[in-house]
Design an enzyme around this catalytic site. Structure first.
Site, PDB file in Angstrom:
ATOM      1  N   ASP A   7       5.553  -6.814   1.803  1.00  8.20           N
ATOM      2  CA  ASP A   7       4.233  -6.240   1.568  1.00  8.20           C
ATOM      3  C   ASP A   7       3.838  -6.425   0.110  1.00  8.20           C
ATOM      4  O   ASP A   7       4.062  -5.562  -0.735  1.00  8.20           O
ATOM      5  CB  ASP A   7       4.267  -4.745   1.933  1.00  8.20           C
ATOM      6  CG  ASP A   7       2.864  -4.204   2.109  1.00  8.20           C
ATOM      7  OD1 ASP A   7       1.917  -5.011   2.109  1.00  8.20           O
ATOM      8  OD2 ASP A   7       2.718  -2.978   2.245  1.00  8.20           O
ATOM      9  N   TYR A  53       8.879 -18.018   1.741  1.00  6.94           N
ATOM     10  CA  TYR A  53       9.169 -18.100   3.178  1.00  6.94           C
ATOM     11  C   TYR A  53       8.505 -19.250   3.923  1.00  6.94           C
ATOM     12  O   TYR A  53       8.545 -19.274   5.155  1.00  6.94           O
ATOM     13  CB  TYR A  53       8.794 -16.782   3.860  1.00  6.94           C
ATOM     14  CG  TYR A  53       7.435 -16.227   3.461  1.00  6.94           C
ATOM     15  CD1 TYR A  53       6.268 -16.912   3.753  1.00  6.94           C
ATOM     16  CD2 TYR A  53       7.342 -15.009   2.793  1.00  6.94           C
ATOM     17  CE1 TYR A  53       5.040 -16.405   3.388  1.00  6.94           C
ATOM     18  CE2 TYR A  53       6.117 -14.488   2.433  1.00  6.94           C
ATOM     19  CZ  TYR A  53       4.966 -15.193   2.725  1.00  6.94           C
ATOM     20  OH  TYR A  53       3.751 -14.692   2.360  1.00  6.94           O
ATOM     21  N   CYS A  72     -17.463  26.896  -9.887  1.00  5.25           N
ATOM     22  CA  CYS A  72     -18.644  27.557 -10.467  1.00  5.25           C
ATOM     23  C   CYS A  72     -19.270  28.577  -9.518  1.00  5.25           C
ATOM     24  O   CYS A  72     -20.238  29.248  -9.883  1.00  5.25           O
ATOM     25  CB  CYS A  72     -19.676  26.521 -10.904  1.00  5.25           C
ATOM     26  SG  CYS A  72     -20.441  25.645  -9.534  1.00  5.25           S
ATOM     27  N   CYS A 122     -21.799  22.495 -12.981  1.00  7.77           N
ATOM     28  CA  CYS A 122     -20.442  22.886 -12.561  1.00  7.77           C
ATOM     29  C   CYS A 122     -19.434  22.339 -13.585  1.00  7.77           C
ATOM     30  O   CYS A 122     -19.340  21.117 -13.777  1.00  7.77           O
ATOM     31  CB  CYS A 122     -20.186  22.305 -11.168  1.00  7.77           C
ATOM     32  SG  CYS A 122     -18.503  22.528 -10.599  1.00  7.77           S
ATOM     33  N   GLU A 161      11.952 -12.792  10.419  1.00  7.34           N
ATOM     34  CA  GLU A 161      12.007 -12.470   8.985  1.00  7.34           C
ATOM     35  C   GLU A 161      11.324 -11.152   8.715  1.00  7.34           C
ATOM     36  O   GLU A 161      10.553 -10.676   9.544  1.00  7.34           O
ATOM     37  CB  GLU A 161      11.245 -13.555   8.198  1.00  7.34           C
ATOM     38  CG  GLU A 161      11.817 -14.924   8.396  1.00  7.34           C
ATOM     39  CD  GLU A 161      10.853 -16.030   7.967  1.00  7.34           C
ATOM     40  OE1 GLU A 161       9.910 -15.761   7.231  1.00  7.34           O
ATOM     41  OE2 GLU A 161      11.086 -17.164   8.417  1.00  7.34           O
ATOM     42  N   CYS A 167     -18.282  27.000  -4.387  1.00  8.91           N
ATOM     43  CA  CYS A 167     -17.509  26.097  -5.240  1.00  8.91           C
ATOM     44  C   CYS A 167     -16.372  26.882  -5.898  1.00  8.91           C
ATOM     45  O   CYS A 167     -16.624  27.911  -6.530  1.00  8.91           O
ATOM     46  CB  CYS A 167     -18.416  25.480  -6.302  1.00  8.91           C
ATOM     47  SG  CYS A 167     -17.501  24.516  -7.511  1.00  8.91           S
ATOM     48  N   CYS A 216     -20.420  20.563  -3.985  1.00  8.86           N
ATOM     49  CA  CYS A 216     -20.997  21.552  -4.888  1.00  8.86           C
ATOM     50  C   CYS A 216     -22.260  20.893  -5.451  1.00  8.86           C
ATOM     51  O   CYS A 216     -22.166  19.867  -6.131  1.00  8.86           O
ATOM     52  CB  CYS A 216     -20.008  21.876  -6.014  1.00  8.86           C
ATOM     53  SG  CYS A 216     -20.824  22.767  -7.347  1.00  8.86           S
ATOM     54  N   LYS A 241       8.502  -8.914   6.886  1.00  3.29           N
ATOM     55  CA  LYS A 241       7.149  -9.152   6.382  1.00  3.29           C
ATOM     56  C   LYS A 241       7.057  -8.395   5.061  1.00  3.29           C
ATOM     57  O   LYS A 241       7.070  -7.166   5.039  1.00  3.29           O
ATOM     58  CB  LYS A 241       6.122  -8.650   7.388  1.00  3.29           C
ATOM     59  CG  LYS A 241       4.705  -8.973   6.999  1.00  3.29           C
ATOM     60  CD  LYS A 241       3.784  -8.685   8.161  1.00  3.29           C
ATOM     61  CE  LYS A 241       2.329  -8.939   7.865  1.00  3.29           C
ATOM     62  NZ  LYS A 241       1.837  -8.614   6.580  1.00  3.29           N
ATOM     63  N   LYS A 249       3.804  -5.421  13.183  1.00  6.82           N
ATOM     64  CA  LYS A 249       3.724  -4.479  12.068  1.00  6.82           C
ATOM     65  C   LYS A 249       4.389  -3.156  12.401  1.00  6.82           C
ATOM     66  O   LYS A 249       4.176  -2.606  13.486  1.00  6.82           O
ATOM     67  CB  LYS A 249       2.260  -4.257  11.717  1.00  6.82           C
ATOM     68  CG  LYS A 249       1.663  -5.505  11.063  1.00  6.82           C
ATOM     69  CD  LYS A 249       0.731  -5.171  10.129  1.00  6.82           C
ATOM     70  CE  LYS A 249      -0.077  -5.345   9.144  1.00  6.82           C
ATOM     71  NZ  LYS A 249      -1.171  -5.009   8.613  1.00  6.82           N
TER      72      LYS A 249
HETATM   73  S1  IVH Z   1       4.499 -16.816   7.073  1.00  6.94           S
HETATM   74  C1  IVH Z   1       0.559 -19.632   7.966  1.00  6.94           C
HETATM   75  N1  IVH Z   1       6.318 -15.062   6.526  1.00  6.94           N
HETATM   76  O1  IVH Z   1       1.771 -11.667   5.537  1.00  6.94           O
HETATM   77  C2  IVH Z   1       0.983 -18.289   7.472  1.00  6.94           C
HETATM   78  N2  IVH Z   1       4.091 -14.535   5.902  1.00  6.94           N
HETATM   79  O2  IVH Z   1      -0.422 -10.589   7.125  1.00  6.94           O
HETATM   80  C3  IVH Z   1       2.418 -18.293   7.136  1.00  6.94           C
HETATM   81  N3  IVH Z   1       3.844 -12.402   4.709  1.00  6.94           N
HETATM   82  O3  IVH Z   1      -0.565 -14.169   4.788  1.00  6.94           O
HETATM   83  C4  IVH Z   1       2.842 -16.993   6.626  1.00  6.94           C
HETATM   84  N4  IVH Z   1       5.987 -11.854   4.743  1.00  6.94           N
HETATM   85  O4  IVH Z   1       1.026 -13.329   2.899  1.00  6.94           O
HETATM   86  C5  IVH Z   1       5.004 -15.355   6.454  1.00  6.94           C
HETATM   87  N5  IVH Z   1       8.079 -13.650   6.076  1.00  6.94           N
HETATM   88  C6  IVH Z   1       6.787 -13.931   5.997  1.00  6.94           C
HETATM   89  C7  IVH Z   1       5.861 -13.045   5.381  1.00  6.94           C
HETATM   90  C8  IVH Z   1       4.507 -13.389   5.355  1.00  6.94           C
HETATM   91  C9  IVH Z   1       4.773 -11.491   4.337  1.00  6.94           C
HETATM   92  C10 IVH Z   1       2.418 -12.248   4.434  1.00  6.94           C
HETATM   93  C11 IVH Z   1       1.669 -13.516   4.131  1.00  6.94           C
HETATM   94  C12 IVH Z   1       0.626 -13.596   5.216  1.00  6.94           C
HETATM   95  C13 IVH Z   1       0.468 -12.147   5.567  1.00  6.94           C
HETATM   96  C14 IVH Z   1      -0.179 -11.933   6.908  1.00  6.94           C
END
Ligand code: IVH
Length: 702
Positions: free
Chosen positions: A130, A238, A422, A443, A126, A419, A437, A128, A325
């Site tokens: 943000d 998720y 001033c 200033c 999946e 600076c 400064c 991740k 990541k």
């Molecule tokens: S599963 C038991 N799936 O990333 C933890 N987390 O850096 C289950 N996050 O704390 C989390 N996308 O807040 C899961 N597809 C995804 C995610 C995801 C973002 C976040 C989540 C987690 C953090 C960790």
């Protein structure tokens, strides 16, 4: 002692020092990230600090402590300070994910799972997302509650706000959902909404959010739910948890959730082996750039629910999932010129003006070079092509120079020795990376930005822009904060384009600012290193400005979050006669220089007592602190021989109890404390949903 033994001992001592240093850094950066929503380092830099700590704790297990940040998830709760949200325990602990930037570690994760399970299985891959984590509970098909992750054990109740996020259904459709279940996911702000919000904030002179993640979590914690509706937040879910769920795989469960109308990502894929996982990662590392929201990686989960159960959890992470990541997005562009900006505290920051370029959904025109050392290190020239990256800060940074593309016209920049505003020769303190400064009170740029800060929303909350302060300064009407309160209508009519109405609005706003509470006034003074939360902690600790101004170094160090650097800065600030005089004038003007006058000096019962509090009470901790100051006592964060007694609520910190016992310091519970103050005991019969209810964790998830 043998030389080798001696060396080992030195190494151990150094490791201990570094471990403590890293824990301090990680805790502070966690607070900035999760509580303040304004990180000062990039996620990558943070992850590197964490990795260093993990490695040191592995090598020196004797220094591992249960409260190490390697053992806890980062908390979004406003620890110890006023929390505006009711908190509830999570039914199942809300953990984080182990993460890596290294694909070989994903391979190792897959191999470990194969070895433990010893049978075939699949993976759910999946994106991740943000944003900020959310836990929704549905009861009988209705949205019942929404909690933030908090510290993983209890979370803030943000249900009222979540009801204003359009893609989260209040009621489920279809059938087959359990009577009660939790579904967790991420709330995030798409780039478009983020840009719109920041434009609006800059227009209103509110500080812009550093990135969409901070904007999402800041918006989720707004106190006015209807304002949330205008923030353009979205949610993707998720992870389902329930005591009763008839699914074999995570993927099936999410497909069912989608059929109930819940927002589930369609960018997930079931993979059979590491080859397919790597393909998925590679594809999305490129394709994510075209998505309308931020993703910072991919999450790989064991798909079969029984196998997830078999693999279980560590204290902080599931063993059945790992996050890979992505490296921060980069863009290549040309340096047009370099400005040297003087900040409120006099720090001089080199900022490159760039040929505009698209990066993570926004157009970038400027990037910070941080300081002179960084400029040297990059060996940058005006005219160079450079790599730009977005870290935790709002201004992107330059991470590398394409020296191969350098032309003969490229010009080496010279960091100024005076600076730029001033002309005062710049200075650099030992251990500081930045040039300053030193003309703090003379200033013009520093004076003006201090005045702007004084009026800003989180300080005195006076409606005025930089341009107004500029004009007031240029006309010689305002030099120091107290000058604002001497302004007359006629003074203001001298400003360009100002009429009676605008003058009245400004004067009314100044009048209103006299009600702003002491902690904000303290923040408004602009003492170096004293941010909002430190100002709050100091205000509660000392109760009024006189006690604070007369405090010595040791007394300052007793304040929560105050270390040596802040203590010295506070001492230096109040050592200035000019600052003391201005505080006197501000006080005469009617500003608040003590914690809530009504609650002040209720009695002198605790006069000259220094009290440390620990644990949870029947009322929020800051109200307990106010009770202490209102009755003449002083709050302190650490137990020492000067402590009069330790006020212990439910679940007090074991360290504090141990220290109090070893020093022979009295431990007083809430009932005894209230008796001391002649107050009736508070009925603690908590209802089913009370936030004092104990957390119970269900070991089985499905
Ligand atoms: S599963 C038991 N799936 O990333 C933890 N987390 O850096 C289950 N996050 O704390 C989390 N996308 O807040 C899961 N597809 C995804 C995610 C995801 C973002 C976040 C989540 C987690 C953090 C960790």
């Amino acid at each position: 002692m043998f030389a080798s033994e001696y060396c080992m001992q030195v190494e151990k001592e150094q490791a201990k020092i570094r471990i403590e240093e890293l824990r301090g850094l990680i805790n502070e950066n966690n607070r900035r990230y999760y509580v303040e929503n304004s990180p000062v380092i990039s996620d990558y830099e943070f992850d590197m600090l964490m990795n260093e700590l993990i490695a040191l704790e592995k090598e020196f297990p004797e220094f591992v402590t249960p409260d190490s940040p390697t053992k806890k998830v980062g908390s979004d709760l406003k620890n110890g300070l006023k929390n505006e949200f009711v908190q509830y325990p999570h039914k199942y602990p809300m953990l984080s994910l182990g993460n890596t930037y290294d694909i070989t570690e994903v391979e190792a994760f897959a191999e470990r799972a194969m070895k433990i399970l010893g049978k075939p299985f699949t993976y759910s891959c999946e994106l991740k997302f943000d944003g900020t984590a959310i836990c929704l509970t549905y009861r009988k098909g209705q949205l019942f509650r929404a909690l933030t992750r908090g510290d993983g054990v209890v979370g803030d109740d943000v249900t009222a706000n979540v009801r204003h996020i359009p893609n989260i259904p209040q009621s489920l459709k279809g059938s087959g959902y359990p009577d009660e279940f939790e579904i967790r996911g991420e709330i995030y702000m798409p780039y478009k909404a983020f840009d719109r919000l920041n434009e609006e904030r800059m227009r209103d002179e509110d500080p812009p959010f550093a990135n969409p993640r901070n904007a999402a979590s800041g918006s989720l914690k707004l106190l006015n739910p209807s304002e949330v509706a205008h923030r353009g937040l979205e949610c993707t879910l998720y992870h389902i948890l329930s005591d009763t769920m008839p699914f074999n795989t995570h993927d099936e469960a999410l497909t069912a959730a989608a059929s109930w109308g819940l927002p589930v990502s369609d960018k997930r894929k079931v993979c059979r082996d590491i080859g397919e996982i790597e393909e998925y990662i590679k594809y999305w590392d490129t394709e994510r750039k075209a998505l309308p929201f931020a993703t910072d990686g991919a999450v790989i989960k064991i798909n079969e629910l029984d196998y997830q159960k078999e693999l279980g959890y560590t204290a902080k992470f599931p063993r059945w999932a790992v996050a890979y990541k992505f490296k921060a997005e980069q863009a290549l562009t040309k340096v047009l010129s370099i400005d040297y900006q003087v900040g409120r505290t006099g720090a001089v920051t080199p900022v490159a003006n760039l040929e505009p370029v698209q990066l993570s959904g926004t157009v970038v025109k400027r990037a910070t070079l941080h300081n002179s050392e960084q400029m040297e290190l990059l060996d940058i020239r005006i005219g160079d092509y450079v790599h730009v990256e977005k870290g935790g800060e709002i201004i992107p940074k330059i991470t590398g120079v394409e020296t191969d593309r350098r032309t003969a016209e490229a010009v080496k920049p010279v960091f100024p020795d005076k600076c730029p505003d001033c002309g005062t020769p710049l200075v650099k303190d030992e251990g500081e990376a930045k040039w300053f400064c030193p003309n703090t009170d003379g200033c013009p740029t520093q004076i003006k930005s201090k005045l702007v800060h004084f009026l800003s929303r989180k300080a005195m909350n006076v409606i005025a822009g930089d341009a107004t302060v500029d004009q007031l300064f240029n006309l010689g009407l305002v030099r120091k904060p107290s000058d604002f309160y001497r302004l007359t209508g006629n003074d203001l009519l001298r400003l360009d384009g100002w009429k009676e109405r605008s003058a009245k609005r400004f004067l009314d706003s100044l009048e209103n600012s006299k009600k702003v509470t002491f902690d904000h006034v303290l923040f408004a003074l602009g003492i170096r290193y004293v941010g909002e939360s430190t100002a709050k902690a100091m205000a509660f600790h000392f109760g009024n400005i006189d006690s604070l101004m007369n405090a010595d170094r040791e007394q300052l160090l007793e304040v929560e979050d105050v270390g040596e650097v802040i203590a010295d800065s506070v001492l230096e600030y109040f050592a200035s006669e000019a600052h003391r005089e201005d505080i006197c004038r501000l006080r005469e003007a009617g500003l608040q220089f003590s914690v809530d006058n009504k609650k002040q000096a209720v009695s002198e019962t605790l006069s000259s007592m220094v009290i440390v509090i620990s644990g949870n009470f029947s009322i929020p901790r800051d109200e307990i602190k106010e009770l202490i100051t209102a009755n003449g006592g002083k709050n302190s964060s650490s137990v020492s021989s000067r402590t009069s007694f330790l006020l212990a609520g439910e679940k007090p910190g074991p360290e504090k109890i141990r220290k109090a016992e070893s020093l022979g310091i009295r431990i007083v519970d809430e009932a005894a404390f209230r008796e001391m103050l002649g107050q009736p005991a508070v009925n603690d019969s908590a209802g089913e949903d009370s936030h004092t209810q104990n957390t119970h964790f269900e070991p089985t998830l499905f």
